[in-house]
Design a protein around this motif. Structure first.
Motif, PDB file in Angstrom:
ATOM      1  N   HIS A 136       7.378  69.862  -3.588  1.00  0.00           N
ATOM      2  CA  HIS A 136       6.922  68.862  -4.566  1.00  0.00           C
ATOM      3  C   HIS A 136       8.076  68.063  -5.179  1.00  0.00           C
ATOM      4  N   ALA A 137       9.202  68.684  -5.448  1.00  0.00           N
ATOM      5  CA  ALA A 137      10.327  67.959  -6.055  1.00  0.00           C
ATOM      6  C   ALA A 137      10.875  66.890  -5.099  1.00  0.00           C
ATOM      7  N   GLN A 138      11.007  67.247  -3.818  1.00  0.00           N
ATOM      8  CA  GLN A 138      11.504  66.284  -2.835  1.00  0.00           C
ATOM      9  C   GLN A 138      10.516  65.133  -2.662  1.00  0.00           C
ATOM     10  N   ALA A 139       9.231  65.444  -2.593  1.00  0.00           N
ATOM     11  CA  ALA A 139       8.210  64.405  -2.413  1.00  0.00           C
ATOM     12  C   ALA A 139       8.175  63.491  -3.637  1.00  0.00           C
ATOM     13  N   TYR A 140       8.283  64.090  -4.820  1.00  0.00           N
ATOM     14  CA  TYR A 140       8.284  63.297  -6.051  1.00  0.00           C
ATOM     15  C   TYR A 140       9.479  62.337  -6.069  1.00  0.00           C
ATOM     16  N   THR A 141      10.651  62.829  -5.723  1.00  0.00           N
ATOM     17  CA  THR A 141      11.853  61.997  -5.690  1.00  0.00           C
ATOM     18  C   THR A 141      11.689  60.856  -4.686  1.00  0.00           C
ATOM     19  N   TYR A 142      11.148  61.177  -3.520  1.00  0.00           N
ATOM     20  CA  TYR A 142      10.887  60.167  -2.488  1.00  0.00           C
ATOM     21  C   TYR A 142       9.980  59.064  -3.034  1.00  0.00           C
ATOM     22  N   LEU A 143       8.883  59.453  -3.671  1.00  0.00           N
ATOM     23  CA  LEU A 143       7.920  58.478  -4.202  1.00  0.00           C
ATOM     24  C   LEU A 143       8.500  57.700  -5.382  1.00  0.00           C
ATOM     25  N   LEU A 144       9.251  58.376  -6.241  1.00  0.00           N
ATOM     26  CA  LEU A 144       9.856  57.718  -7.395  1.00  0.00           C
ATOM     27  C   LEU A 144      10.860  56.655  -6.951  1.00  0.00           C
ATOM     28  N   ARG A 145      11.653  56.960  -5.946  1.00  0.00           N
ATOM     29  CA  ARG A 145      12.642  55.985  -5.455  1.00  0.00           C
ATOM     30  C   ARG A 145      11.964  54.741  -4.889  1.00  0.00           C
TER      31      ARG A 145
END
Length: 182
Positions: free
Chosen positions: A28-37
């Protein structure tokens, strides 16, 4: 590592809540960072993250055990993000169109514009609750018939039927108002 990937995917396919929780914890943290960027919006990234994991869970039987799970998850995240951007673009285009229509008409006759707006609101309030929600999701929020069907757990044909009946009622209720407006 590939064996671990296959096992977690097989557990997901078999409906394991524990496997899903593990995937969420791990990615979830990696996916969130991907989407936030890509969105530059905390709110949108959080919403897209939730939608992505929901889509993963609903479509778990389509996972390929031979492909890395994280690659499949990020493909889901990308697809969900693109769908949301398209949906928001459709909403914005619709709002712009109606704003321009109302702007043009309001300069010629504000009273008629207000009356038409009130008549539309009144006609929409007469729709049964489910039909009104389906109509608003389709026409005001830009959801596709398929998305509405999935969201409301109904068939696409039912969505089409509700929209058709809503439009029929709106045409009947607004016939006189539109003639005055034009």
């Amino acid at each position: 590592m590939q064996g671990e990937n296959e096992l977690i995917i097989q557990d997901l396919i078999s409906g394991s809540d524990k496997a899903f929780a593990e995937v969420y914890r791990k990615y979830h943290a990696q996916a969130y960072t991907y989407l936030l960027r890509r969105t530059a919006s905390v709110t949108m990234a959080e919403e897209l993250l939730q939608l992505s994991f929901i889509k993963l869970w609903k479509n778990v039987e389509n996972l390929n055990p031979d492909l890395p799970l994280n690659a499949q998850l990020f493909r889901i995240c990308r697809t969900v993000m693109i769908d949301e951007i398209r949906r928001q673009s459709a909403i914005k285009n619709t709002e712009t169109f109606y704003f321009e229509q109302f702007k043009e008409s309001s300069s010629s006759n504000e009273a008629l514009t207000t009356q038409l707006r009130n008549d539309i609101h009144s006609a929409l309030s007469e729709l049964p609750t489910a039909r009104k929600k389906i109509f608003e999701l389709s026409r005001l929020e830009g959801y596709s018939h398929k998305e509405i069907a999935e969201t409301m757990s109904i068939s696409i044909r039912t969505v089409e039927d509700h929209i058709g009946k809503a439009l029929k009622l709106l045409r009947r209720k607004l016939r006189d108002s539109i003639l005055l407006f034009l």
